[in-house]
Design an enzyme around this catalytic site. Structure first.
Site, mmCIF file in Angstrom:
data_model
loop_
_atom_site.group_PDB
_atom_site.id
_atom_site.type_symbol
_atom_site.label_atom_id
_atom_site.label_comp_id
_atom_site.label_asym_id
_atom_site.label_seq_id
_atom_site.Cartn_x
_atom_site.Cartn_y
_atom_site.Cartn_z
ATOM 1 N N LYS A 298 65.582 58.126 51.702
ATOM 2 C CA LYS A 298 64.384 57.798 50.933
ATOM 3 C C LYS A 298 63.668 59.071 50.501
ATOM 4 C CE LYS A 298 61.455 53.893 50.618
ATOM 5 N NZ LYS A 298 60.928 52.695 51.201
ATOM 6 N N LYS B 66 80.202 45.966 44.759
ATOM 7 C CA LYS B 66 79.975 45.433 46.106
ATOM 8 C C LYS B 66 78.872 44.376 46.041
ATOM 9 C CE LYS B 66 78.130 46.948 50.584
ATOM 10 N NZ LYS B 66 76.796 46.572 50.881
ATOM 11 N N LYS C 264 72.297 42.361 47.800
ATOM 12 C CA LYS C 264 71.076 41.805 47.204
ATOM 13 C C LYS C 264 70.418 42.809 46.271
ATOM 14 C CE LYS C 264 68.274 42.545 51.346
ATOM 15 N NZ LYS C 264 69.384 42.768 52.299
HETATM 16 P P1 ADP Z 1 72.675 43.970 51.239
HETATM 17 O O1 ADP Z 1 73.660 45.001 50.730
HETATM 18 O O2 ADP Z 1 72.774 42.694 50.493
HETATM 19 O O3 ADP Z 1 71.253 44.515 51.323
HETATM 20 P P2 ADP Z 1 72.639 44.344 54.086
HETATM 21 O O4 ADP Z 1 72.675 45.822 53.938
HETATM 22 O O5 ADP Z 1 71.390 43.668 54.574
HETATM 23 O O6 ADP Z 1 73.104 43.647 52.716
HETATM 24 O O7 ADP Z 1 73.880 43.903 54.979
HETATM 25 C C1 ADP Z 1 73.864 43.415 56.286
HETATM 26 C C2 ADP Z 1 75.287 43.562 56.792
HETATM 27 O O8 ADP Z 1 76.167 42.711 55.996
HETATM 28 C C3 ADP Z 1 75.825 44.987 56.619
HETATM 29 O O9 ADP Z 1 75.703 45.749 57.791
HETATM 30 C C4 ADP Z 1 77.280 44.796 56.253
HETATM 31 O O10 ADP Z 1 78.103 44.883 57.427
HETATM 32 C C5 ADP Z 1 77.388 43.392 55.712
HETATM 33 N N1 ADP Z 1 77.619 43.377 54.249
HETATM 34 C C6 ADP Z 1 76.690 43.371 53.266
HETATM 35 N N2 ADP Z 1 77.248 43.307 52.035
HETATM 36 C C7 ADP Z 1 78.587 43.271 52.241
HETATM 37 C C8 ADP Z 1 79.724 43.195 51.361
HETATM 38 N N3 ADP Z 1 79.581 43.113 50.041
HETATM 39 N N4 ADP Z 1 80.956 43.199 51.915
HETATM 40 C C9 ADP Z 1 81.112 43.258 53.273
HETATM 41 N N5 ADP Z 1 80.085 43.321 54.133
HETATM 42 C C10 ADP Z 1 78.820 43.326 53.642
#
Ligand code: ADP
Ligand code: TRP
Length: 321
Positions: free
Chosen positions: A112, A191, A194
């Site tokens: 950040k 990928k 959100k």
């Molecule tokens: P986002 O990328 O939607 O913000 P998070 O970072 O909150 O998701 O993800 C929580 C967990 O879900 C991560 O630690 C990761 O292991 C898994 N994860 C998130 N997106 C993916 C993806 N596209 N493919 C595989 N695992 C994912």
């Protein structure tokens, strides 16, 4: 063996979260001699969400999602992080043993600052609270995604420091890195995340899921031409839901040509609905009676809190408070 993990309720969970992490967390509840603690990390979510009603609702939504997806409260504890406020007191005690440099190296804060964005103290101190979350339940194993490994290492460091200073007061945990077989792609081929607004949620209404699946970005290979399954989002997602035989059949059909992407998208939608059908039904039932979810969270917190209290008392005694 105590297994523990926290999930931030920062948005509705999507199929990337499920296949990448949640499915494996839930599977651990069935291992013999494993006591699992899973919590909604709402204190951590407060580093990004500053809307009280939204945070409250999202926390309940995430709990409901996890129960619908198969987290079984007779096998694992599920609770809100904030229902065990002892964790904040322990975080303070840990803070007083945390060198600044250790936190300055942590990536959430460092990234950040590197982007020139303002960071608050909560974000800086985030790994200390996470360490308190882990040691307060005497966790041995912490299933997390690769991105959280560094925070578990900070926890190890802090637990060792306290043990060195005061005798064996804390359990030193090990990270359990959940190997997501592949990165789940989002509807735009990047990928699924959100932050890219390219997610498909397990519990979105059928018409919304249909629209998203029909809108998956594909290349312009003509219907009759052979197609490359490995670089195709529709096939990559289908593989997650389908049986090996169904996946092989779609793969062969891609390679043979003669079928358009629209047809494959229909098959993907059907496979999605079949795979998550039982979970979607369960969620609809819980929504009609949220008292079940509330009761699960209350009972989880009651049991978790008893363990937390013991650890906190032990640490208070050791440090002289
Ligand atoms: P986002 O990328 O939607 O913000 P998070 O970072 O909150 O998701 O993800 C929580 C967990 O879900 C991560 O630690 C990761 O292991 C898994 N994860 C998130 N997106 C993916 C993806 N596209 N493919 C595989 N695992 C994912
Ligand atoms: N920081 C974790 C994440 O963003 C969530 C979390 C909070 C956590 N406390 C934890 C994970 C303790 C494992 C153990 O995903």
């Amino acid at each position: 063996m105590v297994v523990l993990s926290g999930i931030q309720p920062t948005g509705r969970l999507h199929i990337g979260n499920y296949f990448g992490a949640i499915r494996q967390y839930i599977e651990l509840q069935d291992r013999p001699d494993h006591q699992c603690y899973y919590f909604l990390a709402n204190y951590h979510a407060l580093t990004t969400i500053h809307d009280g009603a939204a945070l409250r609702q999202q926390t309940l939504d995430a709990a409901t999602d996890l129960l619908a997806l198969g987290l079984d409260p007779t096998k694992a504890l599920l609770f809100r992080q904030s229902d065990v406020p002892e964790v904040c007191e322990l975080a303070w005690i840990l803070s007083c043993h945390t060198p600044m440099g250790l936190l300055e190296r942590c990536h959430a804060y460092k990234d950040k600052v590197a982007q020139g964005l303002p960071a608050d103290h909560g974000l800086f101190a985030y790994p200390v609270l996470m360490a308190a979350d882990i040691v307060i339940y005497n966790a041995n194993l912490v299933p997390v995604g690769q991105d959280q490994k560094q925070h578990v290492e900070v926890t190890q460091d802090l637990a060792q420091r306290l043990n060195h200073r005061y005798g064996e007061v804390l359990t030193v945990p090990e990270p359990y890195i959940v190997e997501s077989t592949a990165v789940v792609p989002g509807v735009d081929g990047r990928k699924m995340s959100k932050s890219y607004d390219n997610t498909i949620g397990m519990f979105e209404p059928e018409n919304v899921v249909k629209k998203k699946i029909m809108g998956i970005v594909t290349d312009s290979t003509p219907v009759e031409a052979p197609k490359d399954p490995e670089n195709n989002t529709v096939y990559q997602l289908y593989k997650l839901f389908a049986t090996p035989e169904q996946a092989a059949a779609m793969r062969d059909s891609f390679l043979a040509g003669g079928t358009g992407y629209g047809e494959y998208k229909k098959q993907l939608l059907a496979a999605f609905l079949e795979y998550f059908g039982p979970a979607r039904e369960r969620r609809t039932r819980y929504e009609a009676d949220m008292s079940y979810v509330q009761d699960v969270l209350a009972e989880g917190a009651r049991q978790a809190r008893a363990v937390a209290r013991e650890t906190l008392d032990r640490v208070r005694a050791a440090v002289g408070i």
